[in-house]
Design a protein around this motif. Structure first.
Motif, PDB file in Angstrom:
ATOM      1  N   UNK A 266      34.068  35.491  26.345  1.00 54.91           N
ATOM      2  CA  UNK A 266      34.430  36.556  25.397  1.00 54.91           C
ATOM      3  C   UNK A 266      33.192  37.340  24.945  1.00 54.91           C
ATOM      4  N   UNK A 267      32.146  36.603  24.597  1.00 53.12           N
ATOM      5  CA  UNK A 267      30.917  37.284  24.186  1.00 53.12           C
ATOM      6  C   UNK A 267      30.349  38.165  25.297  1.00 53.12           C
ATOM      7  N   UNK A 268      30.480  37.651  26.503  1.00 50.64           N
ATOM      8  CA  UNK A 268      29.926  38.411  27.635  1.00 50.64           C
ATOM      9  C   UNK A 268      30.653  39.748  27.807  1.00 50.64           C
ATOM     10  N   UNK A 269      31.979  39.683  27.683  1.00 49.45           N
ATOM     11  CA  UNK A 269      32.785  40.889  27.910  1.00 49.45           C
ATOM     12  C   UNK A 269      32.560  41.934  26.809  1.00 49.45           C
ATOM     13  N   UNK A 270      32.200  41.461  25.641  1.00 50.09           N
ATOM     14  CA  UNK A 270      32.065  42.368  24.490  1.00 50.09           C
ATOM     15  C   UNK A 270      31.147  43.552  24.809  1.00 50.09           C
ATOM     16  N   UNK A 271      31.677  44.759  24.538  1.00 52.60           N
ATOM     17  CA  UNK A 271      30.908  45.995  24.723  1.00 52.60           C
ATOM     18  C   UNK A 271      30.463  46.254  26.159  1.00 52.60           C
ATOM     19  N   UNK A 272      31.084  45.562  27.095  1.00 51.85           N
ATOM     20  CA  UNK A 272      30.710  45.783  28.495  1.00 51.85           C
ATOM     21  C   UNK A 272      31.079  47.189  28.957  1.00 51.85           C
ATOM     22  N   UNK A 273      30.258  47.735  29.846  1.00 48.51           N
ATOM     23  CA  UNK A 273      30.601  48.987  30.536  1.00 48.51           C
ATOM     24  C   UNK A 273      31.303  48.698  31.858  1.00 48.51           C
ATOM     25  N   UNK A 274      30.900  47.598  32.463  1.00 51.22           N
ATOM     26  CA  UNK A 274      31.414  47.256  33.801  1.00 51.22           C
ATOM     27  C   UNK A 274      31.722  45.758  33.822  1.00 51.22           C
ATOM     28  N   UNK A 275      32.934  45.412  34.253  1.00 52.90           N
ATOM     29  CA  UNK A 275      33.278  43.992  34.385  1.00 52.90           C
ATOM     30  C   UNK A 275      33.676  43.714  35.832  1.00 52.90           C
ATOM     31  N   UNK A 276      32.912  42.841  36.451  1.00 53.55           N
ATOM     32  CA  UNK A 276      33.165  42.491  37.859  1.00 53.55           C
ATOM     33  C   UNK A 276      33.547  41.020  37.831  1.00 53.55           C
ATOM     34  N   UNK A 277      34.850  40.728  37.944  1.00 52.95           N
ATOM     35  CA  UNK A 277      35.307  39.346  37.710  1.00 52.95           C
ATOM     36  C   UNK A 277      35.902  38.766  38.986  1.00 52.95           C
ATOM     37  N   UNK A 278      35.344  37.684  39.443  1.00 52.00           N
ATOM     38  CA  UNK A 278      35.713  37.172  40.762  1.00 52.00           C
ATOM     39  C   UNK A 278      35.287  35.720  40.890  1.00 52.00           C
ATOM     40  N   UNK A 279      36.127  34.948  41.558  1.00 54.30           N
ATOM     41  CA  UNK A 279      35.820  33.542  41.808  1.00 54.30           C
ATOM     42  C   UNK A 279      34.648  33.405  42.771  1.00 54.30           C
ATOM     43  N   UNK A 280      33.847  32.380  42.554  1.00 53.48           N
ATOM     44  CA  UNK A 280      32.938  31.955  43.620  1.00 53.48           C
ATOM     45  C   UNK A 280      32.795  30.444  43.541  1.00 53.48           C
ATOM     46  N   UNK A 281      32.397  29.830  44.646  1.00 55.55           N
ATOM     47  CA  UNK A 281      32.360  28.368  44.709  1.00 55.55           C
ATOM     48  C   UNK A 281      31.088  27.818  44.063  1.00 55.55           C
ATOM     49  N   UNK A 282      31.062  26.527  43.860  1.00 55.72           N
ATOM     50  CA  UNK A 282      29.849  25.883  43.359  1.00 55.72           C
ATOM     51  C   UNK A 282      28.844  25.740  44.494  1.00 55.72           C
ATOM     52  N   UNK A 283      27.611  25.511  44.136  1.00 53.16           N
ATOM     53  CA  UNK A 283      26.587  25.287  45.165  1.00 53.16           C
ATOM     54  C   UNK A 283      26.797  23.961  45.896  1.00 53.16           C
ATOM     55  N   UNK A 284      27.531  23.057  45.234  1.00 56.55           N
ATOM     56  CA  UNK A 284      27.727  21.725  45.823  1.00 56.55           C
ATOM     57  C   UNK A 284      29.001  21.615  46.642  1.00 56.55           C
ATOM     58  N   UNK A 285      29.714  22.712  46.751  1.00 56.21           N
ATOM     59  CA  UNK A 285      30.988  22.683  47.469  1.00 56.21           C
ATOM     60  C   UNK A 285      30.859  22.025  48.848  1.00 56.21           C
ATOM     61  N   UNK A 286      29.824  22.387  49.567  1.00 58.03           N
ATOM     62  CA  UNK A 286      29.603  21.844  50.904  1.00 58.03           C
ATOM     63  C   UNK A 286      29.390  20.335  50.890  1.00 58.03           C
ATOM     64  N   UNK A 287      28.840  19.833  49.788  1.00 51.64           N
ATOM     65  CA  UNK A 287      28.595  18.389  49.705  1.00 51.64           C
ATOM     66  C   UNK A 287      29.821  17.627  49.232  1.00 51.64           C
ATOM     67  N   UNK A 288      30.438  18.110  48.126  1.00 54.90           N
ATOM     68  CA  UNK A 288      31.522  17.298  47.560  1.00 54.90           C
ATOM     69  C   UNK A 288      32.907  17.625  48.126  1.00 54.90           C
ATOM     70  N   UNK A 289      33.043  18.722  48.861  1.00 52.76           N
ATOM     71  CA  UNK A 289      34.282  19.017  49.559  1.00 52.76           C
ATOM     72  C   UNK A 289      35.350  19.673  48.700  1.00 52.76           C
ATOM     73  N   UNK A 290      36.447  20.097  49.336  1.00 53.12           N
ATOM     74  CA  UNK A 290      37.459  20.931  48.677  1.00 53.12           C
ATOM     75  C   UNK A 290      38.225  20.258  47.534  1.00 53.12           C
ATOM     76  N   UNK A 291      38.482  18.963  47.636  1.00 51.03           N
ATOM     77  CA  UNK A 291      39.284  18.326  46.592  1.00 51.03           C
ATOM     78  C   UNK A 291      38.559  18.299  45.262  1.00 51.03           C
TER      79      UNK A 291
END
Lengths: 329, 329, 329
Positions: B233-258
């Motif tokens: 919420x704080x981040x969005x406050x007074x924003x001019x541009x909001x680019x909101x999108x999922x991304x994976x963790x850095x450990x995804x390759x190690x710990x796997x999809x589950x």
């Protein structure tokens, strides 16, 4: 201004007889130019997206060649590799349609399902959201480019189409999934050009009631006629044109392939043999949109004989599509 | 002589602000020409190879259309059918890169893996051995063409980018595999154009420390700023541009999809709703590189509302890529 | 009139030495023009169909690039998506060939099977029914475009081909399915240009007796010579050209991959090492059509060393194919 600019071609029912005449004129001109090798850069550097949910030979190759020969390029797209547009795929059709509209100049779609009408819905969903023209490359209901090619071919063989006896016949093929788009499109189109259409099929295979009804209206409006029957021999008698091809039942999507096969196999003698062909006029021509199931739908000696015009039909796909794309894109 | 000739585009970090200005100028000019239908045969009869280890809609279609519209042609290549370049494939990357360098004028590559950085390595291996320019079409680390398109779009909407509040936000999507390339590329790029970048994500999802560190350096060097937080919420406050999108963790390759899914599902309320959007400036714009997971990452009414500029972003992929390819090939 | 117009290229055996000289002349000119960036719109807006029953890197990319660079376009076709032409597919080859002949200007086909000669039959079936030129892109018997590229490359390296010692050597690779097309084509072609050909292979791997016999006839007719042996070291001695590559046995289709592997593994020391290469002339060149199995067929230091001309060979595929297509289409 070009009144065709930006138009969709989803079914010919939405295009007037006059519109169709303009397409055929241009197609004839493009055919001549192709033969003598005149360059036709009508869509120079333009982009056409082809979405093939269903596989294809003629459609893919004739559209891709059309674009090249008009100076543009067609993308051959398998929606499965696109994360897009496929029912159930992660990206909404609306989003795919809007994005492609920003990148190019036209979209072609081939999609059909066992359940009658579902593929047609997908195409119309694309057309609703796209701001560039959408051309049907065959749904489970319509195949307008095939119908145009067929009409062009008939025009080339006969000076006058008025009261030609055109027979749309169901033919036997153990291959159960051939959608109804070709016979539906053709029994709608041919009466608009004054032909007397006989549609002959085993009772289980009648086309959708809306199509049959509209075919009758088309006949009344434009001076052709429309008859439906299950008597193959009577239908062929004195025919000028015999278009014999398998299509599935309307219930195929509900009852599935096994039940469908049982129904099909009751009519394994529905083959266009040279004996049957003898009942037609001596000048009669034999048509099929291909791929044909040789010796099931049509006997090989008929297909390879002098009355067959199946390769001319196939060729005219190229020319009518060039004409349509040149007009709308 | 054209100083761009033969250059690779692997990340924008390797291109100067001035280089990027030249690309955006040319992209704007190509966009105008596309709209009014001026032919731009800048890459006439030239060949660009697109290697897609990972599937694509926008990238494939925008690159293929770019080539057509510049008079050339892009090969759509699935390395699986090439016996080539795929890790474990029978042909060495060096050999594929050298041979393609003899046949054409540029190579594009999209490749990413669950294990952060592996795809980037493959692209750089191609670039090392190719004697023609290599353009990244997205790795697990960088997506330079998307970042260029995003910057172009922001420039179109705002006269001045200095001190615009740009929010790169993680968004919820149960689809677990979205690599970090887009947020990484954008938090690196936007501070170089004076924007105040806030990167907001749940604690588990922070980007690679090298990226975060470089983003800070970029901000210091070019007069923007960079802040990282987990308070949406704080981040969005007074924003001019909001680019909101999922991304994976850095450990995804190690710990796997589950395991990944379990982490993702803790943050199922990280959606850009119209309520959340109200915290931003009234003039704020909403961005997403697409395909978007509607109603998870961003609510449909926001996506289809007046503040969304997602289709403009998508379109600009075409124009910036045309510009890059025209310059380097 | 152009006497090449409409001709098939199925094997070079069907093209005269003089025909081949014309191709190489044009290829050299096209290579120069490619390097200095001269546009060669020789096949403007023309369509070439590429049917890949078997996968490919060089062949697909060099043919597709050739068409683009000549102003036309090549369709990349997987017969499995075409319902066409595949043995067992619903559409007859004759029908596919006839339809494609209406849509474009040339057809390329790559097809091979474990059973020697079957793929070649399919190509010749297409050629029989097509009214446009058919170009072999490799069968289980012939690979004429590779042989042309190889001859062009030899010509570039040596002023005179007469009495060059050309060694076609079998090389070890645990990858069991490499058809005999390249060595067969090359031992047929090189004696026609006066070379002294030594074909060296383990006893089980001899090529088809008809090929061997014809190679001898070619040598007698054109002043070259032909020798077959299983002594690798003797063969390499004083060689000018060493072309070392695995190929399968003629019985592979009958006895299957496991038995084939057992035979192959008896000869795991058939590798072109730098020690072995030292037996050849100091000026000797090393050839391979790629993809190469590094350190099995040829050692990496040889492949990457100064005597290797494998990338030049690969490049010349582009130029000879441009020449052939410009002449026949």
């Amino acid at each position: 201004m070009n009144p065709f600019n930006g138009r969709d071609l989803l079914s010919l029912q939405e295009w007037s007889v006059e519109d169709i005449e303009r397409v055929l004129e241009l197609a004839a001109d493009l055919k001549q130019k192709f033969r003598i090798g005149v360059t036709t850069d009508y869509l120079k550097n333009k982009t056409f997206f082809m979405l093939f949910y269903a596989s294809s030979t003629r459609t893919r190759n004739s559209f891709e060649a059309a674009l090249t020969q008009l100076g543009g390029h067609a993308h051959y797209l398998n929606p499965k590799t696109m994360r897009a547009g496929d029912p159930g795929a992660p990206e909404a059709i609306a989003d795919t349609a809007k994005v492609l509209s920003r990148y190019g100049h036209g979209i072609g779609i081939r999609i059909y399902f066992p359940q009658y009408g579902e593929g047609e819905k997908v195409i119309r969903e694309y057309a609703k959201h796209a701001s560039i023209p959408v051309v049907s490359m065959e749904s489970d209901v319509y195949h307008p480019c095939q119908a145009l090619a067929d009409l062009m071919t008939i025009r080339e063989k006969f000076k006058e189409t008025k009261h030609l006896k055109y027979v749309q016949a169901w033919g036997y093929s153990p291959d159960a999934l051939r959608v109804c788009a070709v016979p539906s499109s053709n029994i709608l189109l041919m009466p608009r050009f004054g032909m007397d259409v006989t549609y002959v099929r085993p009772p289980e295979f009648t086309l959708h009631p809306d199509i049959i009804q509209q075919a009758k209206v088309n006949a009344e409006t434009h001076g052709g006629s429309f008859t439906e029957t299950d008597n193959l021999e009577e239908a062929i008698e004195d025919a000028d044109i015999i278009y014999m091809r398998q299509h599935c039942t309307l219930d195929y999507g509900k009852h599935g392939p096994e039940k469908e096969q049982q129904i099909i196999d009751k009519y394994s003698d529905w083959t266009l043999t040279s004996d049957l062909l003898r009942l037609a006029k001596k000048s009669a021509v034999v048509m099929h949109c291909l791929p044909v199931d040789r010796d099931h739908e049509i006997a090989s000696d008929v297909l390879d004989g002098p009355q067959s015009i199946v390769y001319d039909e196939a060729e005219n796909r190229l020319h009518v599509q060039k004409a349509v794309l040149s007009l709308v894109m």
